[in-house]
Enzyme design. Structure first.
Site, PDB file in Angstrom:
ATOM      1  N   HIS A   8      -6.486  -2.084   9.523  1.00 22.39           N
ATOM      2  CA  HIS A   8      -5.833  -3.378   9.272  1.00 22.39           C
ATOM      3  C   HIS A   8      -5.948  -4.314  10.478  1.00 22.39           C
ATOM      4  O   HIS A   8      -5.100  -4.316  11.368  1.00 22.39           O
ATOM      5  CB  HIS A   8      -4.357  -3.148   8.927  1.00 22.39           C
ATOM      6  CG  HIS A   8      -4.153  -2.493   7.605  1.00 22.39           C
ATOM      7  ND1 HIS A   8      -4.015  -3.199   6.434  1.00 22.39           N
ATOM      8  CD2 HIS A   8      -4.105  -1.190   7.259  1.00 22.39           C
ATOM      9  CE1 HIS A   8      -3.870  -2.364   5.424  1.00 22.39           C
ATOM     10  NE2 HIS A   8      -3.941  -1.139   5.903  1.00 22.39           N
ATOM     11  N   CYS A  23      -9.281  -1.897   4.022  1.00 29.72           N
ATOM     12  CA  CYS A  23      -8.582  -0.705   3.541  1.00 29.72           C
ATOM     13  C   CYS A  23      -9.044  -0.306   2.133  1.00 29.72           C
ATOM     14  O   CYS A  23     -10.124   0.240   1.971  1.00 29.72           O
ATOM     15  CB  CYS A  23      -7.079  -0.912   3.623  1.00 29.72           C
ATOM     16  SG  CYS A  23      -6.138   0.651   3.591  1.00 29.72           S
ATOM     17  N   ASN A  31      -3.252   2.669   7.324  1.00 31.32           N
ATOM     18  CA  ASN A  31      -2.410   3.149   6.227  1.00 31.32           C
ATOM     19  C   ASN A  31      -3.326   3.530   5.074  1.00 31.32           C
ATOM     20  O   ASN A  31      -3.558   2.747   4.166  1.00 31.32           O
ATOM     21  CB  ASN A  31      -1.401   2.080   5.782  1.00 31.32           C
ATOM     22  CG  ASN A  31      -0.634   2.522   4.544  1.00 31.32           C
ATOM     23  OD1 ASN A  31      -0.602   3.697   4.205  1.00 31.32           O
ATOM     24  ND2 ASN A  31      -0.038   1.566   3.841  1.00 31.32           N
ATOM     25  N   SER A  64       0.808  -1.210   0.000  1.00 27.46           N
ATOM     26  CA  SER A  64       0.000   0.000   0.000  1.00 27.46           C
ATOM     27  C   SER A  64       0.847   1.269   0.000  1.00 27.46           C
ATOM     28  O   SER A  64       0.344   2.354  -0.309  1.00 27.46           O
ATOM     29  CB  SER A  64      -0.938   0.021   1.212  1.00 27.46           C
ATOM     30  OG  SER A  64      -1.861  -1.033   1.165  1.00 27.46           O
ATOM     31  N   GLU A  95      -5.375  -7.375  10.489  1.00 24.92           N
ATOM     32  CA  GLU A  95      -4.352  -8.428  10.417  1.00 24.92           C
ATOM     33  C   GLU A  95      -3.021  -7.985  10.995  1.00 24.92           C
ATOM     34  O   GLU A  95      -2.108  -8.807  11.146  1.00 24.92           O
ATOM     35  CB  GLU A  95      -4.149  -8.862   8.961  1.00 24.92           C
ATOM     36  CG  GLU A  95      -3.221  -7.980   8.133  1.00 24.92           C
ATOM     37  CD  GLU A  95      -3.800  -6.608   7.812  1.00 24.92           C
ATOM     38  OE1 GLU A  95      -3.031  -5.701   7.460  1.00 24.92           O
ATOM     39  OE2 GLU A  95      -5.025  -6.424   7.923  1.00 24.92           O
TER      40      GLU A  95
END
Length: 380
Positions: free
Chosen positions: A354, A264, A306, A55, A356
Protein backbone atom coordinates in the site's frame (compact mmCIF):
# COMPACT_ATOMS: atom_id res chain seq x y z
CA UNK A 1 -23.95 -12.53 14.20
CA UNK A 2 -23.41 -9.65 16.60
CA UNK A 3 -25.39 -7.59 19.01
CA UNK A 4 -24.74 -3.89 19.28
CA UNK A 5 -25.21 -3.59 23.01
CA UNK A 6 -22.50 -1.71 24.80
CA UNK A 7 -20.26 -4.01 26.85
CA UNK A 8 -18.67 -3.29 30.19
CA UNK A 9 -14.96 -3.91 30.51
CA UNK A 10 -15.54 -6.53 33.17
CA UNK A 11 -17.84 -8.65 31.00
CA UNK A 12 -16.19 -12.05 30.38
CA UNK A 13 -15.30 -12.88 26.79
CA UNK A 14 -13.88 -15.96 25.09
CA UNK A 15 -11.95 -16.33 21.83
CA UNK A 16 -12.22 -19.76 20.19
CA UNK A 17 -10.06 -20.87 17.26
CA UNK A 18 -11.25 -23.53 14.85
CA UNK A 19 -8.47 -25.89 15.98
CA UNK A 20 -9.95 -25.82 19.50
CA UNK A 21 -7.55 -23.42 21.25
CA UNK A 22 -9.31 -21.04 23.64
CA UNK A 23 -8.30 -17.65 25.10
CA UNK A 24 -10.28 -16.00 27.89
CA UNK A 25 -10.45 -12.27 28.48
CA UNK A 26 -12.87 -9.35 28.78
CA UNK A 27 -15.32 -7.81 26.34
CA UNK A 28 -14.01 -4.86 24.36
CA UNK A 29 -16.41 -2.83 22.25
CA UNK A 30 -19.77 -4.44 21.59
CA UNK A 31 -20.98 -7.48 23.51
CA UNK A 32 -22.21 -10.49 21.55
CA UNK A 33 -20.73 -13.00 19.13
CA UNK A 34 -18.78 -12.60 15.91
CA UNK A 35 -16.91 -14.81 13.46
CA UNK A 36 -14.22 -14.39 10.83
CA UNK A 37 -10.70 -15.30 9.83
CA UNK A 38 -8.14 -14.72 12.60
CA UNK A 39 -5.21 -12.64 11.31
CA UNK A 40 -2.59 -10.50 13.03
CA UNK A 41 -1.29 -7.02 12.27
CA UNK A 42 2.20 -5.96 13.33
CA UNK A 43 1.60 -2.21 13.07
CA UNK A 44 2.29 -0.21 16.21
CA UNK A 45 0.34 2.80 14.94
CA UNK A 46 -2.53 3.37 12.53
CA UNK A 47 -5.18 1.20 14.19
CA UNK A 48 -7.94 3.53 13.01
CA UNK A 49 -6.86 3.12 9.39
CA UNK A 50 -6.69 -0.65 9.89
CA UNK A 51 -10.19 -0.87 11.33
CA UNK A 52 -11.74 1.13 8.47
CA UNK A 53 -9.84 -0.61 5.65
CA UNK A 54 -12.43 -2.54 3.58
CA UNK A 55 -9.81 -5.20 2.86
CA UNK A 56 -10.32 -6.47 6.43
CA UNK A 57 -13.96 -7.37 5.76
CA UNK A 58 -14.82 -10.68 7.48
CA UNK A 59 -11.52 -10.81 9.38
CA UNK A 60 -10.88 -10.75 13.13
CA UNK A 61 -7.74 -8.66 13.59
CA UNK A 62 -5.26 -9.44 16.37
CA UNK A 63 -3.02 -6.50 17.25
CA UNK A 64 0.53 -7.57 18.12
CA UNK A 65 1.29 -4.20 19.73
CA UNK A 66 0.32 -4.58 23.42
CA UNK A 67 -1.14 -1.08 23.92
CA UNK A 68 -3.99 -0.10 21.61
CA UNK A 69 -6.35 2.87 21.72
CA UNK A 70 -3.84 5.36 23.12
CA UNK A 71 -4.75 8.11 20.64
CA UNK A 72 -8.50 7.50 20.68
CA UNK A 73 -10.66 7.98 17.59
CA UNK A 74 -11.07 11.06 15.36
CA UNK A 75 -13.12 11.82 12.27
CA UNK A 76 -10.18 12.58 9.97
CA UNK A 77 -8.27 9.30 9.80
CA UNK A 78 -11.02 7.01 8.52
CA UNK A 79 -10.19 5.10 5.32
CA UNK A 80 -13.91 4.53 4.70
CA UNK A 81 -17.25 5.37 6.28
CA UNK A 82 -17.30 2.46 8.75
CA UNK A 83 -15.30 -0.17 10.57
CA UNK A 84 -14.96 -3.28 8.42
CA UNK A 85 -13.22 -5.79 10.69
CA UNK A 86 -15.58 -8.44 12.00
CA UNK A 87 -13.81 -8.58 15.37
CA UNK A 88 -10.93 -6.97 17.24
CA UNK A 89 -8.40 -8.48 19.65
CA UNK A 90 -6.13 -6.42 21.90
CA UNK A 91 -4.05 -7.12 24.96
CA UNK A 92 -4.00 -3.91 27.00
CA UNK A 93 -6.47 -1.25 25.81
CA UNK A 94 -5.88 2.36 26.80
CA UNK A 95 -8.01 3.45 29.72
CA UNK A 96 -7.86 7.13 28.74
CA UNK A 97 -6.86 8.29 25.23
CA UNK A 98 -4.44 11.17 24.86
CA UNK A 99 -4.42 13.07 21.58
CA UNK A 100 -5.53 16.57 20.68
CA UNK A 101 -7.63 15.27 17.75
CA UNK A 102 -9.37 12.51 19.73
CA UNK A 103 -13.14 12.89 20.06
CA UNK A 104 -14.01 9.50 21.61
CA UNK A 105 -12.41 6.29 22.80
CA UNK A 106 -11.73 3.26 20.63
CA UNK A 107 -13.89 1.16 22.95
CA UNK A 108 -16.81 3.55 22.42
CA UNK A 109 -16.39 3.50 18.64
CA UNK A 110 -16.30 -0.28 18.46
CA UNK A 111 -19.43 -0.50 20.62
CA UNK A 112 -21.24 2.18 18.60
CA UNK A 113 -20.60 0.27 15.37
CA UNK A 114 -21.45 -3.12 16.85
CA UNK A 115 -17.94 -4.56 16.54
CA UNK A 116 -17.38 -7.36 19.05
CA UNK A 117 -13.89 -7.47 20.54
CA UNK A 118 -11.88 -9.02 23.34
CA UNK A 119 -9.11 -7.61 25.53
CA UNK A 120 -6.84 -8.88 28.26
CA UNK A 121 -5.59 -11.96 26.44
CA UNK A 122 -2.00 -12.95 25.59
CA UNK A 123 -1.88 -11.65 22.02
CA UNK A 124 1.77 -12.68 21.71
CA UNK A 125 0.84 -16.32 22.36
CA UNK A 126 -2.10 -16.03 19.95
CA UNK A 127 0.12 -14.53 17.24
CA UNK A 128 2.71 -17.27 17.65
CA UNK A 129 -0.06 -19.85 17.38
CA UNK A 130 -1.31 -18.31 14.11
CA UNK A 131 2.23 -18.16 12.72
CA UNK A 132 2.72 -21.86 13.45
CA UNK A 133 -0.74 -23.14 12.48
CA UNK A 134 -1.76 -20.50 9.95
CA UNK A 135 -4.69 -18.10 9.72
CA UNK A 136 -7.93 -19.86 10.63
CA UNK A 137 -11.55 -19.27 11.50
CA UNK A 138 -12.29 -17.80 14.91
CA UNK A 139 -15.17 -16.69 17.06
CA UNK A 140 -15.42 -14.14 19.87
CA UNK A 141 -18.22 -14.62 22.40
CA UNK A 142 -19.26 -12.41 25.33
CA UNK A 143 -22.23 -11.63 27.54
CA UNK A 144 -25.39 -13.61 26.87
CA UNK A 145 -23.73 -15.07 23.77
CA UNK A 146 -21.34 -17.12 25.93
CA UNK A 147 -22.43 -20.77 25.53
CA UNK A 148 -20.45 -23.89 26.47
CA UNK A 149 -17.09 -24.58 24.77
CA UNK A 150 -18.44 -27.34 22.54
CA UNK A 151 -21.17 -25.12 21.16
CA UNK A 152 -18.76 -22.25 20.54
CA UNK A 153 -16.31 -24.47 18.67
CA UNK A 154 -19.08 -25.95 16.54
CA UNK A 155 -20.29 -22.46 15.58
CA UNK A 156 -16.75 -21.40 14.63
CA UNK A 157 -16.33 -24.43 12.39
CA UNK A 158 -19.61 -23.66 10.65
CA UNK A 159 -18.45 -20.14 9.71
CA UNK A 160 -17.43 -19.58 6.05
CA UNK A 161 -13.75 -19.79 5.14
CA UNK A 162 -11.80 -17.03 3.39
CA UNK A 163 -10.66 -19.35 0.60
CA UNK A 164 -13.24 -19.11 -2.15
CA UNK A 165 -14.84 -15.96 -0.73
CA UNK A 166 -16.00 -13.37 -3.29
CA UNK A 167 -16.27 -10.20 -1.21
CA UNK A 168 -15.28 -7.12 -3.21
CA UNK A 169 -18.83 -6.26 -4.30
CA UNK A 170 -19.89 -6.31 -0.61
CA UNK A 171 -17.55 -3.43 0.28
CA UNK A 172 -17.34 -1.41 -2.94
CA UNK A 173 -19.38 1.67 -3.75
CA UNK A 174 -22.69 1.05 -5.48
CA UNK A 175 -22.68 4.43 -7.23
CA UNK A 176 -19.87 6.07 -9.16
CA UNK A 177 -18.43 9.26 -7.68
CA UNK A 178 -15.67 11.72 -8.50
CA UNK A 179 -12.71 12.88 -6.40
CA UNK A 180 -11.60 16.16 -8.04
CA UNK A 181 -8.01 17.02 -8.79
CA UNK A 182 -6.19 19.39 -6.45
CA UNK A 183 -5.09 22.42 -8.40
CA UNK A 184 -4.95 22.16 -12.17
CA UNK A 185 -6.41 18.99 -13.60
CA UNK A 186 -3.81 17.04 -15.58
CA UNK A 187 -5.36 13.61 -16.05
CA UNK A 188 -8.53 11.59 -15.65
CA UNK A 189 -8.34 8.14 -14.03
CA UNK A 190 -11.05 5.49 -13.83
CA UNK A 191 -10.62 3.68 -10.50
CA UNK A 192 -12.37 0.32 -10.14
CA UNK A 193 -13.40 0.06 -6.49
CA UNK A 194 -12.80 -3.44 -5.13
CA UNK A 195 -12.55 -2.09 -1.57
CA UNK A 196 -10.71 1.17 -2.12
CA UNK A 197 -9.24 3.16 0.78
CA UNK A 198 -10.00 6.86 0.95
CA UNK A 199 -6.35 7.85 0.85
CA UNK A 200 -5.80 6.26 -2.57
CA UNK A 201 -7.81 8.71 -4.72
CA UNK A 202 -6.48 11.46 -2.44
CA UNK A 203 -2.88 10.57 -3.38
CA UNK A 204 -3.83 10.75 -7.04
CA UNK A 205 -5.76 14.00 -6.60
CA UNK A 206 -2.61 15.52 -5.04
CA UNK A 207 -0.94 14.93 -8.40
CA UNK A 208 -3.58 16.70 -10.47
CA UNK A 209 -5.65 13.60 -11.26
CA UNK A 210 -9.46 13.65 -11.38
CA UNK A 211 -10.49 10.21 -10.10
CA UNK A 212 -13.76 8.59 -11.18
CA UNK A 213 -14.39 5.82 -8.64
CA UNK A 214 -16.50 3.06 -10.20
CA UNK A 215 -18.34 0.11 -8.61
CA UNK A 216 -16.74 -3.35 -8.63
CA UNK A 217 -19.42 -4.34 -11.14
CA UNK A 218 -18.28 -1.72 -13.67
CA UNK A 219 -17.82 -2.98 -17.23
CA UNK A 220 -15.14 -2.09 -19.75
CA UNK A 221 -17.69 0.24 -21.35
CA UNK A 222 -18.24 1.96 -17.97
CA UNK A 223 -14.50 2.43 -17.57
CA UNK A 224 -14.04 4.06 -20.96
CA UNK A 225 -17.18 6.16 -20.65
CA UNK A 226 -15.19 8.55 -18.44
CA UNK A 227 -12.51 8.89 -21.17
CA UNK A 228 -9.66 7.94 -18.84
CA UNK A 229 -5.98 8.66 -19.33
CA UNK A 230 -5.30 5.77 -16.96
CA UNK A 231 -7.14 2.98 -15.15
CA UNK A 232 -6.63 1.92 -11.54
CA UNK A 233 -7.68 -1.29 -9.73
CA UNK A 234 -7.87 -1.01 -5.95
CA UNK A 235 -7.24 -3.17 -2.91
CA UNK A 236 -10.06 -5.30 -1.55
CA UNK A 237 -11.04 -8.39 0.46
CA UNK A 238 -11.56 -12.00 -0.50
CA UNK A 239 -9.99 -14.68 -2.65
CA UNK A 240 -8.67 -13.38 -6.00
CA UNK A 241 -9.45 -16.74 -7.63
CA UNK A 242 -13.14 -15.73 -7.50
CA UNK A 243 -12.65 -12.32 -9.15
CA UNK A 244 -13.47 -13.31 -12.72
CA UNK A 245 -15.29 -10.08 -13.57
CA UNK A 246 -12.48 -7.68 -12.55
CA UNK A 247 -10.00 -9.91 -14.38
CA UNK A 248 -12.09 -9.67 -17.55
CA UNK A 249 -12.34 -5.88 -17.25
CA UNK A 250 -8.59 -5.57 -16.71
CA UNK A 251 -7.91 -7.70 -19.78
CA UNK A 252 -10.06 -5.28 -21.75
CA UNK A 253 -7.91 -2.41 -20.48
CA UNK A 254 -4.70 -4.26 -21.33
CA UNK A 255 -5.96 -4.93 -24.86
CA UNK A 256 -6.45 -1.18 -25.38
CA UNK A 257 -3.01 -0.34 -24.00
CA UNK A 258 -4.26 2.27 -21.50
CA UNK A 259 -1.83 3.00 -18.64
CA UNK A 260 -2.81 0.74 -15.75
CA UNK A 261 -1.93 0.65 -12.04
CA UNK A 262 -3.10 -1.84 -9.41
CA UNK A 263 -2.66 -2.02 -5.65
CA UNK A 264 -2.98 -5.16 -3.47
CA UNK A 265 -6.07 -6.98 -4.82
CA UNK A 266 -5.36 -5.09 -8.02
CA UNK A 267 -1.94 -6.75 -8.15
CA UNK A 268 -3.56 -10.17 -7.85
CA UNK A 269 -6.06 -9.23 -10.57
CA UNK A 270 -3.19 -8.24 -12.87
CA UNK A 271 -1.47 -11.54 -12.10
CA UNK A 272 -4.57 -13.47 -13.10
CA UNK A 273 -5.14 -11.29 -16.18
CA UNK A 274 -1.62 -12.16 -17.34
CA UNK A 275 -2.22 -15.88 -16.83
CA UNK A 276 -0.52 -16.42 -13.46
CA UNK A 277 -2.17 -18.24 -10.58
CA UNK A 278 -2.76 -17.06 -7.01
CA UNK A 279 -2.47 -18.89 -3.69
CA UNK A 280 -3.31 -18.37 -0.02
CA UNK A 281 -0.44 -17.49 2.28
CA UNK A 282 -0.11 -19.39 5.54
CA UNK A 283 -0.76 -16.32 7.68
CA UNK A 284 -0.37 -13.39 5.31
CA UNK A 285 1.36 -10.03 5.60
CA UNK A 286 -0.33 -7.34 7.69
CA UNK A 287 1.33 -4.32 9.25
CA UNK A 288 3.39 -1.25 8.39
CA UNK A 289 6.93 -2.62 8.67
CA UNK A 290 7.38 -5.06 5.77
CA UNK A 291 10.65 -4.86 3.77
CA UNK A 292 10.21 -4.94 -0.01
CA UNK A 293 12.82 -4.56 -2.72
CA UNK A 294 12.02 -2.64 -5.90
CA UNK A 295 13.96 -4.71 -8.39
CA UNK A 296 13.86 -1.97 -10.99
CA UNK A 297 15.99 0.29 -8.77
CA UNK A 298 17.47 -2.08 -6.17
CA UNK A 299 16.02 0.10 -3.42
CA UNK A 300 14.61 -1.51 -0.28
CA UNK A 301 11.45 0.09 1.10
CA UNK A 302 9.61 -0.31 4.38
CA UNK A 303 5.99 -0.82 3.35
CA UNK A 304 2.44 -1.28 4.61
CA UNK A 305 0.77 -4.62 3.86
CA UNK A 306 -2.63 -6.25 4.20
CA UNK A 307 -2.93 -9.40 2.14
CA UNK A 308 -3.54 -13.08 2.72
CA UNK A 309 -3.18 -14.16 -0.93
CA UNK A 310 -0.30 -13.78 -3.38
CA UNK A 311 0.53 -14.11 -7.07
CA UNK A 312 2.31 -17.27 -8.20
CA UNK A 313 4.78 -15.89 -10.76
CA UNK A 314 8.43 -16.81 -11.45
CA UNK A 315 10.78 -14.49 -9.58
CA UNK A 316 13.88 -14.67 -11.75
CA UNK A 317 12.72 -14.75 -15.34
CA UNK A 318 10.74 -12.72 -17.82
CA UNK A 319 7.42 -14.38 -18.67
CA UNK A 320 5.57 -14.30 -21.97
CA UNK A 321 1.90 -13.34 -21.60
CA UNK A 322 -0.95 -12.54 -24.03
CA UNK A 323 -0.09 -8.87 -23.49
CA UNK A 324 3.67 -9.06 -23.95
CA UNK A 325 6.55 -9.72 -21.60
CA UNK A 326 6.02 -9.46 -17.84
CA UNK A 327 8.31 -9.65 -14.84
CA UNK A 328 8.21 -9.52 -11.06
CA UNK A 329 9.17 -5.94 -10.16
CA UNK A 330 9.01 -6.14 -6.35
CA UNK A 331 9.63 -8.93 -3.86
CA UNK A 332 9.19 -9.27 -0.10
CA UNK A 333 12.55 -9.76 1.60
CA UNK A 334 11.01 -11.75 4.46
CA UNK A 335 9.70 -14.66 2.38
CA UNK A 336 10.25 -13.92 -1.35
CA UNK A 337 6.54 -13.40 -2.00
CA UNK A 338 5.74 -11.51 -5.22
CA UNK A 339 5.06 -7.88 -4.29
CA UNK A 340 4.80 -6.31 -7.72
CA UNK A 341 4.41 -6.98 -11.44
CA UNK A 342 5.12 -4.95 -14.54
CA UNK A 343 4.63 -5.38 -18.24
CA UNK A 344 7.62 -4.58 -20.44
CA UNK A 345 5.71 -4.00 -23.66
CA UNK A 346 2.64 -2.15 -22.35
CA UNK A 347 2.16 0.61 -19.74
CA UNK A 348 0.92 -1.51 -16.83
CA UNK A 349 2.24 -2.30 -13.36
CA UNK A 350 0.99 -3.21 -9.88
CA UNK A 351 2.17 -3.72 -6.32
CA UNK A 352 0.90 -5.98 -3.58
CA UNK A 353 1.43 -3.46 -0.78
CA UNK A 354 0.00 0.00 0.00
CA UNK A 355 1.96 3.04 -1.24
CA UNK A 356 -0.91 5.31 -0.15
CA UNK A 357 -0.51 4.27 3.53
CA UNK A 358 -1.88 7.17 5.55
CA UNK A 359 -0.40 5.92 8.82
CA UNK A 360 2.95 5.38 7.10
CA UNK A 361 5.48 4.46 5.99
CA UNK A 362 5.63 6.63 2.88
CA UNK A 363 8.67 5.07 1.18
CA UNK A 364 6.59 3.87 -1.79
CA UNK A 365 4.65 7.07 -2.57
CA UNK A 366 6.77 7.41 -5.72
CA UNK A 367 4.61 4.73 -7.34
CA UNK A 368 1.86 7.29 -7.92
CA UNK A 369 4.45 9.40 -9.73
CA UNK A 370 5.35 6.34 -11.80
CA UNK A 371 1.69 6.08 -12.78
CA UNK A 372 1.68 9.76 -13.76
CA UNK A 373 4.81 9.19 -15.87
CA UNK A 374 3.07 6.37 -17.73
CA UNK A 375 0.13 8.64 -18.54
CA UNK A 376 2.46 11.45 -19.62
CA UNK A 377 4.32 9.06 -21.88
CA UNK A 378 1.10 7.79 -23.42
CA UNK A 379 -0.13 11.33 -24.05
CA UNK A 380 3.18 12.32 -25.64
Amino acid sequence: MTTSTRGARRTPAVLVLEDGRIFRGRAYGAVGATFGEAVFSTGMTGYQETLTDPSYHRQVVVMTAPHVGNTGINDEDMESKKIWVSGYVVRDPARVPSNWRSTRTLDEELAAQGVVGISGIDTRALTRHLRERGAMRVGIFSGNALPDEGTMLAEVRQAPEMSGADLSAEVATTEAYVVPAMGDKKFTVAAVDLGIKGMTPHRMAERGIEVHVLPATATVEDVYAVEPDGVFFSNGPGDPSTADHPVSVMQGVLERGTPLFGICFGNQILGRALGFGTFKLKYGHRGINQPVQDRTTGKVEVTAHNHGFAVDAPLDQVSDTPYGRAEVSHVCLNDNVVEGLQLLDRPAFSVQYHPEAAAGPHDAAYLFDRFVNLMEGQRA
